[in-house]
Design an enzyme around this catalytic site. Structure first.
Site, mmCIF file in Angstrom:
data_model
loop_
_atom_site.group_PDB
_atom_site.id
_atom_site.type_symbol
_atom_site.label_atom_id
_atom_site.label_comp_id
_atom_site.label_asym_id
_atom_site.label_seq_id
_atom_site.Cartn_x
_atom_site.Cartn_y
_atom_site.Cartn_z
ATOM 1 N N ASN A 74 0.200 -2.688 -13.216
ATOM 2 C CA ASN A 74 1.425 -2.042 -13.713
ATOM 3 C C ASN A 74 1.742 -2.490 -15.131
ATOM 4 O O ASN A 74 2.164 -1.696 -15.974
ATOM 5 C CB ASN A 74 2.602 -2.332 -12.781
ATOM 6 C CG ASN A 74 2.644 -1.390 -11.597
ATOM 7 O OD1 ASN A 74 2.868 -0.195 -11.761
ATOM 8 N ND2 ASN A 74 2.378 -1.921 -10.407
ATOM 9 N N HIS B 67 8.692 -1.588 -6.457
ATOM 10 C CA HIS B 67 8.417 -2.021 -5.079
ATOM 11 C C HIS B 67 7.561 -0.948 -4.410
ATOM 12 O O HIS B 67 7.871 0.248 -4.524
ATOM 13 C CB HIS B 67 9.733 -2.213 -4.327
ATOM 14 C CG HIS B 67 9.528 -2.680 -2.926
ATOM 15 N ND1 HIS B 67 9.167 -3.980 -2.627
ATOM 16 C CD2 HIS B 67 9.589 -2.012 -1.739
ATOM 17 C CE1 HIS B 67 9.028 -4.103 -1.317
ATOM 18 N NE2 HIS B 67 9.280 -2.928 -0.761
ATOM 19 N N THR C 65 19.096 -6.587 -8.135
ATOM 20 C CA THR C 65 20.357 -7.243 -7.816
ATOM 21 C C THR C 65 20.025 -8.468 -6.956
ATOM 22 O O THR C 65 18.862 -8.686 -6.615
ATOM 23 C CB THR C 65 21.292 -6.278 -7.043
ATOM 24 O OG1 THR C 65 20.599 -5.807 -5.881
ATOM 25 C CG2 THR C 65 21.706 -5.100 -7.902
HETATM 26 C C1 GRF Z 1 2.294 -3.375 -6.886
HETATM 27 O O1 GRF Z 1 2.009 -2.576 -5.761
HETATM 28 C C2 GRF Z 1 3.764 -3.619 -6.981
HETATM 29 O O2 GRF Z 1 4.548 -2.559 -6.539
HETATM 30 C C3 GRF Z 1 3.929 -4.788 -6.049
HETATM 31 O O3 GRF Z 1 2.791 -5.584 -6.247
HETATM 32 C C4 GRF Z 1 1.735 -4.772 -6.733
HETATM 33 C C5 GRF Z 1 1.336 -5.372 -8.037
HETATM 34 O O4 GRF Z 1 0.234 -4.769 -8.601
HETATM 35 N N1 GRF Z 1 5.174 -5.465 -6.283
HETATM 36 P P1 GRF Z 1 -0.152 -5.068 -10.119
HETATM 37 O O5 GRF Z 1 -0.132 -6.584 -10.294
HETATM 38 O O6 GRF Z 1 0.804 -4.377 -11.008
HETATM 39 O O7 GRF Z 1 -1.557 -4.555 -10.219
#
Ligand code: GRF
Length: 200
Positions: A14, A117, A149
């Site tokens: 991400n 999430h 939050t």
């Molecule tokens: C993602 O699915 C995110 O939603 C969750 O952990 C995962 C992290 O993936 N909180 P990355 O580290 O961004 O590849």
């Protein structure tokens, strides 16, 4: 210039999507914003190498270093705040950051703290979201971008994406399908927020 600080713990896909979108869509010029640093609570997080390759400053605040402290979570969060605030962030973006944050930390960044999430909140807060969605017989799953939050995985929803759950899905195949959507909605939601606060 508005500084974006990204917190990671692992693969950082991400984070990579955010950095790529910021570059491709020229956030510096169009939104007066940049990803100024990536901070991990784990020194071996794969995402750190990706950030470095993209020329982004990185640092590590290792939560394990605070284990012997009488109040380990508070001590870790105080150290994390000190590291983050060096960059005077407009936004602090949690991207696979796997630590539960104290109410004091959340209050410090009120209105500036975002998370993604991997479920359609308010369903399936917490861990193992994909296995639980399959187990529950859900026909659809997805991901949610929300403000943070003090209550874990609650907070106002900014964006969601929906994917189908297929009959032969495992937690891993569903996670991969959801993740491709995460990479689209997180940068888009961040850009929308930046657009809404264009003035310095
Ligand atoms: C993602 O699915 C995110 O939603 C969750 O952990 C995962 C992290 O993936 N909180 P990355 O580290 O961004 O590849």
């Amino acid at each position: 210039m508005k500084n974006i600080v990204i917190l990671i713990s692992g693969s950082g896909s991400n984070m990579a999507a955010l950095i790529r979108t910021a570059n491709e869509h020229n956030w510096a010029k169009r939104l007066n914003a940049r990803v100024s640093t990536v901070i991990s609570n784990k020194a071996d997080a794969e995402g750190l190498a990706i950030a470095k390759l993209r020329g982004i400053a990185t640092s590590v605040v290792d939560h394990k270093a605070f284990a012997a402290h009488p109040q380990p979570r508070e001590a870790f969060d105080a150290a994390l705040i000190a590291e983050i605030d060096k960059h005077q962030p407009h936004l602090v973006v949690l991207a696979g950051f796997m630590r539960i944050l104290t109410p004091g930390f959340v209050a410090h960044y009120e209105g500036r703290l975002l998370n993604i999430h991997p479920s359609l909140l308010p369903a399936f807060t917490g861990l193992n979201t994909h296995a639980r969605a399959i187990e529950a017989g859900c026909k659809f799953a997805g991901a949610t971008v929300h403000r943070v939050t003090a209550e874990l995985d609650h907070g106002p929803i900014l964006a969601q994406a929906v994917v189908p759950v297929l009959v032969d899905d495992t937690a891993d195949t569903l996670a991969a399908r959801v993740l491709t959507q995460e990479h689209l909605i997180y940068p888009k939601a961040v850009a929308e927020l930046l657009k809404n606060t264009l003035n310095p």
